[in-house]
Structures are given as structure tokens and as C-alpha cells.
Write a protein that holds these residues in place. Structure first.
Motif, PDB file in Angstrom:
ATOM      1  N   ALA A 223      -2.301   2.433  -2.236  1.00  0.00           N
ATOM      2  CA  ALA A 223      -1.716   1.833  -1.034  1.00  0.00           C
ATOM      3  C   ALA A 223      -0.372   1.197  -1.346  1.00  0.00           C
ATOM      4  O   ALA A 223      -0.063   0.910  -2.502  1.00  0.00           O
ATOM      5  CB  ALA A 223      -2.660   0.770  -0.473  1.00  0.00           C
ATOM      6  N   SER A 224       0.399   0.984  -0.298  1.00  0.00           N
ATOM      7  CA  SER A 224       1.630   0.196  -0.441  1.00  0.00           C
ATOM      8  C   SER A 224       1.257  -1.269  -0.250  1.00  0.00           C
ATOM      9  O   SER A 224       0.179  -1.589   0.262  1.00  0.00           O
ATOM     10  CB  SER A 224       2.637   0.599   0.634  1.00  0.00           C
ATOM     11  N   ARG A 225       2.182  -2.133  -0.629  1.00  0.00           N
ATOM     12  CA  ARG A 225       1.900  -3.545  -0.395  1.00  0.00           C
ATOM     13  C   ARG A 225       1.868  -3.853   1.094  1.00  0.00           C
ATOM     14  O   ARG A 225       1.132  -4.731   1.541  1.00  0.00           O
ATOM     15  CB  ARG A 225       2.966  -4.405  -1.092  1.00  0.00           C
ATOM     16  N   GLY A 226       2.636  -3.082   1.865  1.00  0.00           N
ATOM     17  CA  GLY A 226       2.609  -3.257   3.317  1.00  0.00           C
ATOM     18  C   GLY A 226       1.184  -3.128   3.843  1.00  0.00           C
ATOM     19  O   GLY A 226       0.734  -3.947   4.647  1.00  0.00           O
ATOM     20  N   ALA A 227       0.470  -2.103   3.370  1.00  0.00           N
ATOM     21  CA  ALA A 227      -0.913  -1.879   3.828  1.00  0.00           C
ATOM     22  C   ALA A 227      -1.835  -2.989   3.325  1.00  0.00           C
ATOM     23  O   ALA A 227      -2.733  -3.431   4.039  1.00  0.00           O
ATOM     24  CB  ALA A 227      -1.398  -0.520   3.340  1.00  0.00           C
ATOM     25  N   CYS A 228      -1.602  -3.449   2.096  1.00  0.00           N
ATOM     26  CA  CYS A 228      -2.455  -4.522   1.538  1.00  0.00           C
ATOM     27  C   CYS A 228      -2.210  -5.833   2.290  1.00  0.00           C
ATOM     28  O   CYS A 228      -3.152  -6.531   2.667  1.00  0.00           O
ATOM     29  CB  CYS A 228      -2.179  -4.730   0.049  1.00  0.00           C
ATOM     30  N   ASP A 229      -0.913  -6.145   2.516  1.00  0.00           N
ATOM     31  CA  ASP A 229      -0.573  -7.388   3.227  1.00  0.00           C
ATOM     32  C   ASP A 229      -1.171  -7.393   4.631  1.00  0.00           C
ATOM     33  O   ASP A 229      -1.552  -8.443   5.151  1.00  0.00           O
ATOM     34  CB  ASP A 229       0.949  -7.546   3.340  1.00  0.00           C
TER      35      ASP A 229
ATOM     36  N   VAL B 135      -0.776   3.641   8.340  1.00  0.00           N
ATOM     37  CA  VAL B 135      -2.189   3.973   8.612  1.00  0.00           C
ATOM     38  C   VAL B 135      -2.783   3.065   9.687  1.00  0.00           C
ATOM     39  O   VAL B 135      -3.853   3.329  10.225  1.00  0.00           O
ATOM     40  CB  VAL B 135      -3.102   3.945   7.340  1.00  0.00           C
ATOM     41  N   ARG B 136      -2.124   1.953   9.936  1.00  0.00           N
ATOM     42  CA  ARG B 136      -2.377   1.073  11.086  1.00  0.00           C
ATOM     43  C   ARG B 136      -3.654   0.232  11.042  1.00  0.00           C
ATOM     44  O   ARG B 136      -3.764  -0.753  11.773  1.00  0.00           O
ATOM     45  CB  ARG B 136      -2.350   1.861  12.411  1.00  0.00           C
TER      46      ARG B 136
END
Ligand code: FAD
Length: 323
Positions: A235-241, A213-214
Motif C-alpha cells: 500500500a501507499s502511505r495515503g491508503a494507510c493514513d 482504492v477508496r
């Protein structure tokens, strides 16, 4: 003849959470024809008793005390243990929520009983009550029976169908006065995160965003789709991080576990730790630019494409269906 089964009704902001009604349905199976008794704990909660009865409880006991206005492990365990001592149930069912996960081991240790946690199904099979629960982060399921003592289980939200609500069902709502003492924690104030809309862990539809989602703004089309579908955003953790969203939205091994009817993963690669939190969703739709993305292995429907084109198109189509 059956057994008496207690069900803890979980209250949030003055209303019973859906998982409470699912717990009543599970309790009906566990009771095997015996009595299902709802338990409400709080400051002034007896007014909610009738709702538990309309979902299938025979009667309700409300433990009311101003010290129970907010959940504390000490307060709730004293309240629930008082009811257990009084009622001597053969079964106890609690939702596998943050509250249930915190409270249930404490109760099990006080009862010196076993605990089947995170059950997704309970059924009668071969003369036994058989509970099914996911293991290895949802990659396999195990079946459990209780051979002695109280049948104590927590149930995962959104897995066991509640009974149809029937407001004509009647039953007794009584209050039990309990002296709450030695509270080691006192809640002075509850500051809630400003998350809008549907509760993620109980949502029937979850639209989740990943690093694809950037940006924080990149979540906007996902929020719109979720709102049209009456769902919640995850959300994924990638998005949260990456700071695109709050950690309270994280789904996965170290986040929330969800089992909605529909999970739409947008720009999420499908790491094993993410799958641990969503792979048991009933229908999974994945939108990803990369046709080799791992998320497609668990998806029922895969859309290879740019989420910023696909998500608004889906939103428009779902809007048309709603008209
Ligand atoms: P990425 O892996 O970077 O994937 C982004 C995806 O977006 C890619 O597949 C890409 O093709 C796609 N994409 C990019 N742009 C677009 C576009 N415009 N349109 C469509 N698709 C696009 N992760 C969790 O999610 N939950 C957890 O609970 C969790 N716990 C963890 C615990 C531990 C101990 C560890 C080590 C890791 C944990 N992780 C968890 C992290 C996990 O390993 C992954 O790093 C994380 O899930 C990746 O997030 P992502 O899929 O959003 O990002």
C-alpha cells in the motif's frame, strides 16, 4: 586462495527465510573460492543446517540456547560474536531485513569494522570485490569496495539470485554452546499481526493500493489479484493514513523497500516518497485514472483506467493463464 565467509541464516517461524539462501550466494562470490560457513542462532535450530548446505554453504554452525529462542540484539550479537571469535572469518553476510538492519551495526561496532548495508549486487571487477547499493532513496547507485578488515555487508532481499538447491550437497552441522548473559531485553510474547499470505519484503509479485482504492473493501480485488499471482499486497502511505489497510503494508521511504519481479500500483499517484520503496522493482505496472499521474514516469506498462474495472479484468485473464 580466497577467504572464509560467514552467513547468518535468518529463521522465521521455524523456517529459513529466502534471503538466507541469497546471502549464501553472495558469500560464495565474496569467498573467492574460500569456505562459506552458515550460522544459525536459536533454541533448537541445527535441523535447518542441511538446507543452508543444499544452497551452497560448506558447513553450518548452530548456536543453540533457550535464551536465543527469540531475536534480541544482545543475545544474537553475543552468539554471532562467539562464532566470529572462533572462526576468524574474512567476510560476513547478513540479509538486509528488520533483523539484519538491527543487528549489523552492533556487530560492526564490536568488530570495529565498516559495513556495506543494503547491497543489491556483488561482483569481482578489476581485482576488487565491488558492492553496489542504492542511494538517495533509489535514485542512484554507488559502488563500494572494502580496503581493509573484514568484508561485512547486508544484502537486500530479492536482488541476488540464490544458487540452485541441491540436496545431495553434504557438509558438517556442528553446535556451539555459548553462555548468553546480561540480556537487557526479554521477549515475553510475540503477537503477530494477522497478515495473510506471502511475506511482502520477499514477494516476487506485489499488488499495491493507494488512496484510489477508496476503502478497506476496495482492497479486496487487489487481494484477489495478488493471490492469483502468488504475490503479496502492499500500500501507499495515503491508503494507510486513510485507514484502508494496516501500516505494515506501507511501501516507501518510511515504509518497506521492495524489489519484486512485478509491482502493480493501483490508484497510487507516485509521490517521490512512494517511489523510494518500489522504483527498483524489475517490472512496474501502473493503473491510474489520471494519465498525468507521476507513477507513469517509472512504469514499464501504464494502464489509464478505473482500477475497479481493470484489476478484476487482469485477475480473470491471469486465472485463464493458470488453467
Ligand atoms: P494520492 O496522491 O491521493 O493518489 C491517489 C491516486 O489514485 C491518484 O493519482 C488518482 O488519480 C488515483 N485514483 C483515484 N481513483 C482511482 C480509480 N478508481 N482508479 C485508478 N486510479 C484512481 N508515501 C508512501 O506511499 N510511502 C512512504 O513511505 C511515504 N513516506 C513519506 C514520508 C514523508 C516525510 C512524507 C512527507 C510523505 C510520505 N509519504 C509516503 C506520502 C506521500 O507524499 C504521498 O502523500 C502518498 O504516497 C500518496 O498516496 P497515494 O498515491 O495513495 O494517494
Amino acid at each position: 586462495m580466497g577467504r572464509k565467509v560467514l552467513v547468518l541464516g535468518e529463521i522465521r517461524e521455524g523456517s529459513l527465510r529466502n534471503v538466507s539462501f541469497e546471502a549464501v550466494a553472495a558469500a560464495r562470490t565474496v569467498a573467492e573460492g574460500g569456505e562459506v560457513v552458515g550460522v544459525l542462532i536459536g533454541d533448537s535450530v541445527s535441523a535447518l543446517g542441511q538446507e543452508l548446505i543444499s544452497y551452497g554453504a560448506e558447513r553450518v554452525i548452530a548456536v543453540e540456547n533457550e535464551k536465543l529462542a527469540q531475536y534480541t540484539p544482545d543475545g544474537y550479537s553475543q552468539a554471532l560474536m562467539s562464532v566470529i571469535k572462533e572462526e576468524k572469518p574474512g567476510g560476513l553476510i547478513i540479509g538486509h531485513t528488520a533483523l539484519g538492519k538491527d543487528l549489523s551495526p552492533k556487530i560492526a561496532s564490536k568488530l570495529n569494522s565498516g559495513l556495506i548495508s543494503d547491497a543489491v549486487q556483488v561482483e569481482e571487477a578489476g581485482g576488487n570485490l565491488v558492492f553496489t547499493r542504492p542511494i538517495y532513496s533509489g535514485k542512484a547507485f554507488e559502488k563500494k569496495i572494502v580496503s581493509e578488515g573484514i568484508i561485512f555487508a547486508t544484502i537486500r532481499p530479492n536482488n541476488i539470485a540464490s544458487l540452485e538447491k541441491d540436496e545431495n550437497r553434504t557438509g558438517d552441522v556442528s553446535t556451539l554452546s555459548v553462555d548468553i548473559k546480561d540480556l537487557r531485553t526479554v521477549i515475553k510474547e510475540v503477537v503477530r499481526k494477522a497478515t495473510e499470505g506471502v511475506d511482502l519484503s520477499e514477494a516476487k509479485v506485489v499488488v499495491s493500493g493507494g488512496r484510489g482504492v477508496r476503502s478497506e473493501e476496495g482492497f479486496e480485488p487487489l487481494k484477489e489479484l495478488a493471490s492469483v499471482l502468488g504475490g503479496a499486497v502492499g500500500a501507499s502511505r495515503g491508503a494507510c493514513d486513510a485507514d484502508y489497510c494496516d501500516y505494515s503494508l506501507q511501501i516507501g521511504q518510511t515504509g518497506k523497500v521492495v524489489t519484486p519481479d512485478l509491482y502493480i500500483a493501483c490508484g497510487i499517484s507516485g509521490a517521490i516518497q512512494h517511489l523510494a520503496g518500489m522504483s527498483n522493482s524489475k517490472v512496474i505496472v501502473a493503473i491510474n485514472k489520471d494519465p498525468e499521474a507521476n507513477i507513469f514516469k517509472v512504469a514499464d506498462y501504464g494502464i489509464v483506467g478505473d482500477l475497479f474495472e481493470v484489476v478484476p479484468m487482469l485477475t480473470e485473464e491471469f486465472k485463464k493463464l493458470k488453467v
